[in-house]
Scaffold this active site. Structure first.
Site, PDB file in Angstrom:
ATOM      1  N   ARG A 236     103.128  20.864  39.414  1.00 47.16           N
ATOM      2  CA  ARG A 236     103.013  22.163  40.136  1.00 47.16           C
ATOM      3  C   ARG A 236     101.449  22.404  40.107  1.00 47.16           C
ATOM      4  NH1 ARG A 236     107.672  26.336  38.247  1.00 47.16           N
ATOM      5  NH2 ARG A 236     106.585  27.468  39.918  1.00 47.16           N
TER       6      ARG A 236
ATOM      7  N   LYS B 167     114.060  37.520  33.971  1.00 49.53           N
ATOM      8  CA  LYS B 167     113.206  36.371  33.439  1.00 49.53           C
ATOM      9  C   LYS B 167     111.618  36.746  33.523  1.00 49.53           C
ATOM     10  CE  LYS B 167     112.961  32.184  35.858  1.00 49.53           C
ATOM     11  NZ  LYS B 167     111.399  31.883  36.243  1.00 49.53           N
TER      12      LYS B 167
ATOM     13  N   ASP C 112     112.429  33.559  45.303  1.00 50.17           N
ATOM     14  CA  ASP C 112     113.340  32.687  44.620  1.00 50.17           C
ATOM     15  C   ASP C 112     114.677  32.706  44.889  1.00 50.17           C
ATOM     16  OD1 ASP C 112     110.992  32.341  43.175  1.00 50.17           O
ATOM     17  OD2 ASP C 112     111.335  33.731  41.809  1.00 50.17           O
TER      18      ASP C 112
HETATM   19  O1  SPQ Z   1     108.353  30.540  36.294  1.00 53.13           O
HETATM   20  P1  SPQ Z   1     108.523  29.762  37.473  1.00 53.13           P
HETATM   21  O2  SPQ Z   1     108.966  28.246  37.023  1.00 53.13           O
HETATM   22  O3  SPQ Z   1     107.301  29.759  38.333  1.00 53.13           O
HETATM   23  O4  SPQ Z   1     109.835  30.350  38.299  1.00 53.13           O
HETATM   24  C1  SPQ Z   1     110.096  31.048  39.374  1.00 53.13           C
HETATM   25  C2  SPQ Z   1     111.655  30.832  39.635  1.00 53.13           C
HETATM   26  O5  SPQ Z   1     112.351  30.438  40.581  1.00 53.13           O
HETATM   27  O6  SPQ Z   1     112.482  31.175  38.644  1.00 53.13           O
HETATM   28  C3  SPQ Z   1     109.467  30.033  40.532  1.00 53.13           C
HETATM   29  F1  SPQ Z   1     109.675  28.927  40.596  1.00 53.13           F
HETATM   30  O7  SPQ Z   1     109.868  32.275  39.543  1.00 53.13           O
HETATM   31  C4  SPQ Z   1     108.340  32.824  39.832  1.00 53.13           C
HETATM   32  C5  SPQ Z   1     108.294  33.280  41.242  1.00 53.13           C
HETATM   33  O8  SPQ Z   1     108.512  32.233  42.159  1.00 53.13           O
HETATM   34  C6  SPQ Z   1     108.264  33.847  38.613  1.00 53.13           C
HETATM   35  C7  SPQ Z   1     107.175  34.522  38.884  1.00 53.13           C
HETATM   36  C8  SPQ Z   1     106.755  35.489  37.780  1.00 53.13           C
HETATM   37  O9  SPQ Z   1     107.463  35.728  36.966  1.00 53.13           O
HETATM   38  O10 SPQ Z   1     105.391  36.166  37.979  1.00 53.13           O
HETATM   39  C9  SPQ Z   1     106.479  34.916  40.052  1.00 53.13           C
HETATM   40  C10 SPQ Z   1     106.922  33.886  41.293  1.00 53.13           C
HETATM   41  O11 SPQ Z   1     105.944  32.794  41.359  1.00 53.13           O
HETATM   42  P2  SPQ Z   1     104.448  33.214  42.090  1.00 53.13           P
HETATM   43  O12 SPQ Z   1     104.150  31.609  42.255  1.00 53.13           O
HETATM   44  O13 SPQ Z   1     104.992  33.440  43.440  1.00 53.13           O
HETATM   45  O14 SPQ Z   1     103.954  33.927  41.397  1.00 53.13           O
END
Ligand code: SPQ
Length: 431
Positions: free
Chosen positions: A123, A23, A317
């Site tokens: 968020r 993703k 995650d």
């Molecule tokens: O995109 P989203 O909704 O934030 O998705 C999540 C997930 O569980 O799929 C978090 F809820 O993943 C983030 C991850 O936690 C995706 C991501 C990225 O692609 O850069 C980074 C992480 O978040 P963060 O806040 O630590 O940068």
């Protein structure tokens, strides 16, 4: 997929699957392809709702994006080629789309508005608004830019050295993407712990120079992205559900093909090893700038462990499904330094503890994580819910494989955010 599913115990899980594309990498491939000059072809793109939100936002900015089964073609016209959207940019449930796009839009030569669903509206966005404002960005939103809807008036930006209080790839990426739009100035982000580095790796593939040391990444403004072709490896965060399933369901053996094993994402593999799982990692020839492996997991005898510090960003995650894993391990598993869980699609400390308790787990919330005591028999015979969070939904579906009685999973549609073929794969493996 109906929204309420009755799910029951299985006798074993066996076979081979290839989880869908990553993703994080899929989002970035579309965004960087849109910012680049020329045609970018993306193979194994994740057709999940979140990545399709990114596609829809960039289409609204005039970028032509063609989607065929497993192949996405982005016709980039460079950063200056993005057009002022006449509609609101709807990010759906996707934090990545919101935050990375904020960095891109802050330096655009137009005005734009971002909105998302009710989870996105809860968020925190100040973590991105704040450094971008330090660069000169004009961003407004509820509670002074903390929450969506956001309004961004693109403007010229200046470079900064930002000491991020959180290890977040979304914050780091937003600031670096804004940094690329400064006039030859340097922008550096330093984090308390290194977060996933897909942006740095992929920017290099698009011809951008990125300098890195242990906890910092630096870009110089004015660099242009050159279109390239991207192969998206399987998402280790999706694979995690079947890695845990393979370890906890009796008589199981699952082979997961072509999983991305970027070292900033492989905390789940470290934890499985720490807990004594029978796991084999078979490196494959890299097709891209991200390492790939096949992973074999078998039913395992597990022991509790402590998960904290540097390891947390590498598995943030995966914590919901690691909590499930810990219910089947002998002794205590302590997860700490993970207060970031509170600001995901749901408060994942509360939703994990709440839903797993309903089916008989011995689990308690702490300020920055949770403590799970195993090994427990999971009872089932309860109505549980994803609460609109894809990772909670999949964790509960895997839990149902070992509950004594069936469970009723509500709001299962959320799973389509990152793994639309999840139930197909589960039934393929079910014996
Ligand atoms: O995109 P989203 O909704 O934030 O998705 C999540 C997930 O569980 O799929 C978090 F809820 O993943 C983030 C991850 O936690 C995706 C991501 C990225 O692609 O850069 C980074 C992480 O978040 P963060 O806040 O630590 O940068």
């Amino acid at each position: 997929m109906t929204d309420v599913l009755k799910l029951s115990k299985v006798t074993s899980l066996a076979g081979t699957i290839e989880v869908p594309g990553d993703k994080s990498i899929s989002h970035r491939a579309v965004m960087f392809g849109a910012m680049a000059n020329g045609k970018t072809e993306i193979k194994n793109f994740l057709m999940g709702a979140d990545c399709l939100s990114t596609v829809s936002c960039f289409r609204k900015m005039g970028v032509s994006i063609d989607i065929q089964e497993g192949l996405v073609t982005v016709e980039g016209k460079g950063l200056e080629g993005l057009k002022e959207p006449s509609e609101i940019l709807d990010v759906g449930n996707s934090g990545t789309t919101t935050r990375l796009m904020m960095g891109i839009l802050a330096g655009a030569n137009f005005h734009s508005c971002i909105i998302g669903d009710e989870s996105i509206a809860r968020r925190p966005m100040s973590r991105v608004t704040k450094p971008l404002r330090m660069m000169g960005a004009k961003i407004d939103g509820r509670e002074d830019g903390q929450y969506t809807p956001l309004a961004i008036r693109g403007t010229s930006l200046k470079g900064i050295h930002y000491e991020s209080p959180v290890a977040s790839a979304q914050v780091k990426s937003a600031v670096l993407l804004a940094g690329l739009q400064t006039n030859l100035e340097e922008t550096t982000v330093t984090e308390p712990h290194k977060s996933r580095d897909h942006t740095e790796r992929m920017l290099r593939a698009f011809g951008v120079e990125v300098n890195e040391d242990e906890r910092s990444a630096t870009v110089k403004g004015g660099q242009r992205l050159k279109a390239t072709n991207i192969f998206v490896p399987g998402d280790i965060s999706s694979a995690a559900f079947f890695l845990v399933a393979g370890a906890i369901v009796p008589n199981s053996e699952i082979l997961l093909k072509n999983v991305g094993i970027n070292p900033t994402r492989t905390g789940i593999l470290d934890v499985l090893k720490m807990m004594g799982a029978t796991i084999e990692i078979i490196p494959q020839q890299d097709q891209t700038f991200e390492p790939i492996a096949d992973i074999l997991i078998k039913t395992s005898t597990l022991k509790g462990t402590t998960i904290s510090g540097d390891l947390i960003p590498k598995l943030i995650d995966e914590i919901p499904v690691i909590a499930l894993l810990a219910t089947q391990a002998e002794g205590e598993t302590i997860i700490k330094d993970a207060s970031e869980l509170k600001v995901k699609e749901t408060n994942r400390i509360d939703t994990v503890v709440g839903e797993l308790s309903k089916i008989g787990a011995t689990i308690k919330a702490t300020d920055d994580g949770m403590v799970i005591t195993g090994k427990t028999k999971l009872t089932g015979n309860a109505a549980v819910s994803s609460h609109g969070d894809h990772r909670i939904g999949m964790m509960l579906a895997i839990a149902s494989c070992i509950t004594d009685e069936p469970i009723e999973l509500h709001d299962s549609n959320a799973i389509g955010v990152s793994y639309p073929s999840f139930f197909e794969h589960l039934s393929l493996l079910t014996k």
